[in-house]
Design a protein around this motif. Structure first.
Motif, PDB file in Angstrom:
ATOM      1  N   VAL A 158       0.855  -1.113   0.151  1.00  0.00           N
ATOM      2  CA  VAL A 158      -0.169  -0.062   0.136  1.00  0.00           C
ATOM      3  C   VAL A 158       0.929   1.331  -0.028  1.00  0.00           C
ATOM      4  O   VAL A 158       0.577   2.210  -0.717  1.00  0.00           O
ATOM      5  CB  VAL A 158      -1.020   0.022   1.259  1.00  0.00           C
ATOM      6  N   LEU A 159       2.030   1.197   0.887  1.00  0.00           N
ATOM      7  CA  LEU A 159       2.534   2.672   1.053  1.00  0.00           C
ATOM      8  C   LEU A 159       3.456   2.793  -0.134  1.00  0.00           C
ATOM      9  O   LEU A 159       3.904   3.984  -0.407  1.00  0.00           O
ATOM     10  CB  LEU A 159       3.503   2.443   2.311  1.00  0.00           C
ATOM     11  N   THR A 160       3.816   1.723  -0.974  1.00  0.00           N
ATOM     12  CA  THR A 160       4.572   2.161  -1.968  1.00  0.00           C
ATOM     13  C   THR A 160       3.902   2.136  -3.462  1.00  0.00           C
ATOM     14  O   THR A 160       4.323   2.344  -4.411  1.00  0.00           O
ATOM     15  CB  THR A 160       5.622   0.689  -2.371  1.00  0.00           C
ATOM     16  N   ASP A 161       2.288   2.263  -3.206  1.00  0.00           N
ATOM     17  CA  ASP A 161       1.736   2.480  -4.422  1.00  0.00           C
ATOM     18  C   ASP A 161       1.364   3.856  -4.650  1.00  0.00           C
ATOM     19  O   ASP A 161       1.371   4.533  -3.643  1.00  0.00           O
ATOM     20  CB  ASP A 161       0.396   1.593  -4.234  1.00  0.00           C
ATOM     21  N   GLU A 162       1.575   4.349  -5.944  1.00  0.00           N
ATOM     22  CA  GLU A 162       1.455   5.612  -6.122  1.00  0.00           C
ATOM     23  C   GLU A 162       0.060   6.085  -5.907  1.00  0.00           C
ATOM     24  O   GLU A 162      -0.079   7.406  -5.724  1.00  0.00           O
ATOM     25  CB  GLU A 162       1.896   5.938  -7.528  1.00  0.00           C
ATOM     26  N   LEU A 163      -1.024   5.548  -6.203  1.00  0.00           N
ATOM     27  CA  LEU A 163      -2.404   5.634  -5.863  1.00  0.00           C
ATOM     28  C   LEU A 163      -2.711   6.190  -4.355  1.00  0.00           C
ATOM     29  O   LEU A 163      -3.300   6.882  -4.028  1.00  0.00           O
ATOM     30  CB  LEU A 163      -3.229   4.747  -6.314  1.00  0.00           C
ATOM     31  N   PHE A 164      -1.707   5.295  -3.560  1.00  0.00           N
ATOM     32  CA  PHE A 164      -1.881   5.609  -2.113  1.00  0.00           C
ATOM     33  C   PHE A 164      -1.419   7.201  -1.804  1.00  0.00           C
ATOM     34  O   PHE A 164      -2.194   8.054  -1.055  1.00  0.00           O
ATOM     35  CB  PHE A 164      -1.423   4.725  -1.142  1.00  0.00           C
ATOM     36  N   ALA A 165      -0.192   7.471  -2.387  1.00  0.00           N
ATOM     37  CA  ALA A 165       0.192   8.813  -2.103  1.00  0.00           C
ATOM     38  C   ALA A 165      -0.725   9.876  -2.891  1.00  0.00           C
ATOM     39  O   ALA A 165      -0.699  10.888  -2.102  1.00  0.00           O
ATOM     40  CB  ALA A 165       1.619   8.881  -2.871  1.00  0.00           C
ATOM     41  N   ALA A 166      -1.223   9.565  -4.026  1.00  0.00           N
ATOM     42  CA  ALA A 166      -2.170  10.691  -4.476  1.00  0.00           C
ATOM     43  C   ALA A 166      -3.618  10.572  -3.611  1.00  0.00           C
ATOM     44  O   ALA A 166      -3.848  11.768  -3.499  1.00  0.00           O
ATOM     45  CB  ALA A 166      -2.435  10.190  -6.038  1.00  0.00           C
ATOM     46  N   SER A 167      -4.103   9.553  -3.189  1.00  0.00           N
ATOM     47  CA  SER A 167      -5.051   9.617  -2.273  1.00  0.00           C
ATOM     48  C   SER A 167      -4.922  10.374  -0.808  1.00  0.00           C
ATOM     49  O   SER A 167      -5.697  11.234  -0.603  1.00  0.00           O
ATOM     50  CB  SER A 167      -5.575   8.184  -1.693  1.00  0.00           C
ATOM     51  N   LEU A 168      -3.734  10.261  -0.365  1.00  0.00           N
ATOM     52  CA  LEU A 168      -3.498  10.996   0.645  1.00  0.00           C
ATOM     53  C   LEU A 168      -3.415  12.518   0.729  1.00  0.00           C
ATOM     54  O   LEU A 168      -3.842  13.294   1.269  1.00  0.00           O
ATOM     55  CB  LEU A 168      -1.952  10.398   1.374  1.00  0.00           C
ATOM     56  N   TRP A 169      -2.473  12.692  -0.814  1.00  0.00           N
ATOM     57  CA  TRP A 169      -2.904  14.210  -0.994  1.00  0.00           C
ATOM     58  C   TRP A 169      -4.084  14.973  -1.242  1.00  0.00           C
ATOM     59  O   TRP A 169      -4.388  15.868  -0.932  1.00  0.00           O
ATOM     60  CB  TRP A 169      -1.723  14.442  -2.166  1.00  0.00           C
ATOM     61  N   HIS A 170      -4.880  14.309  -1.846  1.00  0.00           N
ATOM     62  CA  HIS A 170      -6.386  14.394  -2.209  1.00  0.00           C
ATOM     63  C   HIS A 170      -7.042  14.779  -1.015  1.00  0.00           C
ATOM     64  O   HIS A 170      -8.039  15.864  -0.850  1.00  0.00           O
ATOM     65  CB  HIS A 170      -7.000  13.592  -3.159  1.00  0.00           C
ATOM     66  N   THR A 171      -6.941  13.771   0.102  1.00  0.00           N
ATOM     67  CA  THR A 171      -7.543  13.751   1.370  1.00  0.00           C
ATOM     68  C   THR A 171      -7.213  15.063   1.875  1.00  0.00           C
ATOM     69  O   THR A 171      -8.149  15.824   2.647  1.00  0.00           O
ATOM     70  CB  THR A 171      -7.261  12.762   2.003  1.00  0.00           C
TER      71      THR A 171
END
Length: 320
Positions: free
Chosen positions: A86-99
């Motif tokens: 999860v933490l190395t997935d680019e979508l997780f980083a984008a989701s955190l920023w969008h949140t």
């Protein structure tokens, strides 16, 4: 010549503090027991409906938890594999920023407009009660219903908003409010601001009514203008209320799921994917409950960090 210390009589010994027969100690024990009995239901509720699911979610994030687990009961531990994935997935980083952007933008807009309306309605005028009641409607509408209605309003081809803007010659063409990655997140934030304004207005309005009128009148007599009265008198006295509004607003905004699903379903091109929608995608669409639990734990951690930091800063400010 020797002196002897008189031995206290049995009656005196029974009345001495700390003994079993001390009526004060017995009363304190009864009061302590009654206090625990009053909060016991709340403690039981927290343990059953909060603590157990939280612990279970943490454990699940270290397991290979799939739909087959519900039939076989087997959920082998995978160590940090779920967290690493999860933490190395680019979508997780984008989701955190969008949140973070979605939460900050929503809170700022809701608080500023809610405060402005609370100040406006603090002055009594005809039909002020009716207008306050009408402004409560967005808060009373279910989130899914509000999202569905706004999806029709913001539709690029047939939406009322685009037709109104073009009819007033404010835009040369239809704006893709929900179908463009450049506008989608902004549109979701604006809709959430519309929904959250009544909550902020009601709580802040109640806080304004508790400020003694004499204090504001004294500030006027001292020659303080509106902004000086607001930042020097009103806002400091509203600090406890502001704390409640921001903390509750953060807790309800950071985990929003239904509104985003109704408006954009996390799209287009994951432009509105947040931690809440990412958890939903992993758990209920990809059926990877272990990785979904990881994102849920991150969401809980973000909420706890914000609450601790903000409440501590507010407590230190009040201590000064």
């Amino acid at each position: 010549m020797t002196t002897t210390t008189p031995t206290p009589s049995p009656a005196v010994r029974e009345r001495s503090p700390g003994t079993a027969a001390d009526p004060g100690a017995a009363a304190r024990r009864r009061r302590a027991v009654s206090q625990w009995l009053f909060i016991a239901p709340a403690i039981a509720y927290m343990l059953v409906f909060f603590s157990y699911p939280l612990v279970r979610n943490v454990v699940m994030s270290f397991q290979q938890y799939t739909p087959a687990t519900y039939f076989t009961g087997e959920a082998p531990f995978t160590g940090l594999d779920n967290w690493r994935a999860v933490l190395t997935d680019e979508l997780f980083a984008a989701s955190l920023w969008h949140t973070l952007v979605f939460t900050a933008g929503s809170l700022a807009g809701q608080f500023v407009i809610g405060m402005a309306l609370a100040l406006f309605f603090s002055r009594r005028f005809p039909l002020s009660g009716v207008m306050r009641s009408l402004l409560l409607l967005p808060w009373l509408i279910p989130m899914v219903v509000a999202g569905t209605v706004w999806r029709r309003v913001l539709d690029q081809e047939t939406g009322v908003l685009n037709e109104a803007l073009q009819g007033l010659n404010l835009t040369s063409g239809a704006i893709p409010w929900l179908s463009s990655p450049d506008f989608a997140l902004l549109s979701v934030i604006l809709v959430n601001i519309w929904i959250g304004i009544p909550f902020n207005m009601v709580i802040l309005y109640g806080g304004l009514q508790e400020i003694p009128r004499e204090i504001r009148e004294a500030a006027v007599l001292d020659g303080a203008g509106f902004f000086r009265r607001f930042f020097g008198v009103t806002l400091p006295m509203l600090k406890p209320v502001v704390t409640v509004v921001l903390v509750l607003g953060f807790m309800s905004t950071v985990k929003i799921l239904d509104l985003i699903l109704a408006l954009t379903n996390g799209g287009p091109a994951n432009a509105t994917e947040t931690l809440g929608t990412h958890t939903y995608q992993l758990s209920f669409l990809q059926l990877d409950f272990g990785q979904g639990a990881v994102v849920g734990n991150v969401l809980i951690l973000v909420s706890m960090v914000f609450a601790v930091i903000y409440l501590r800063a507010n407590r230190e400010g009040m201590a000064r």
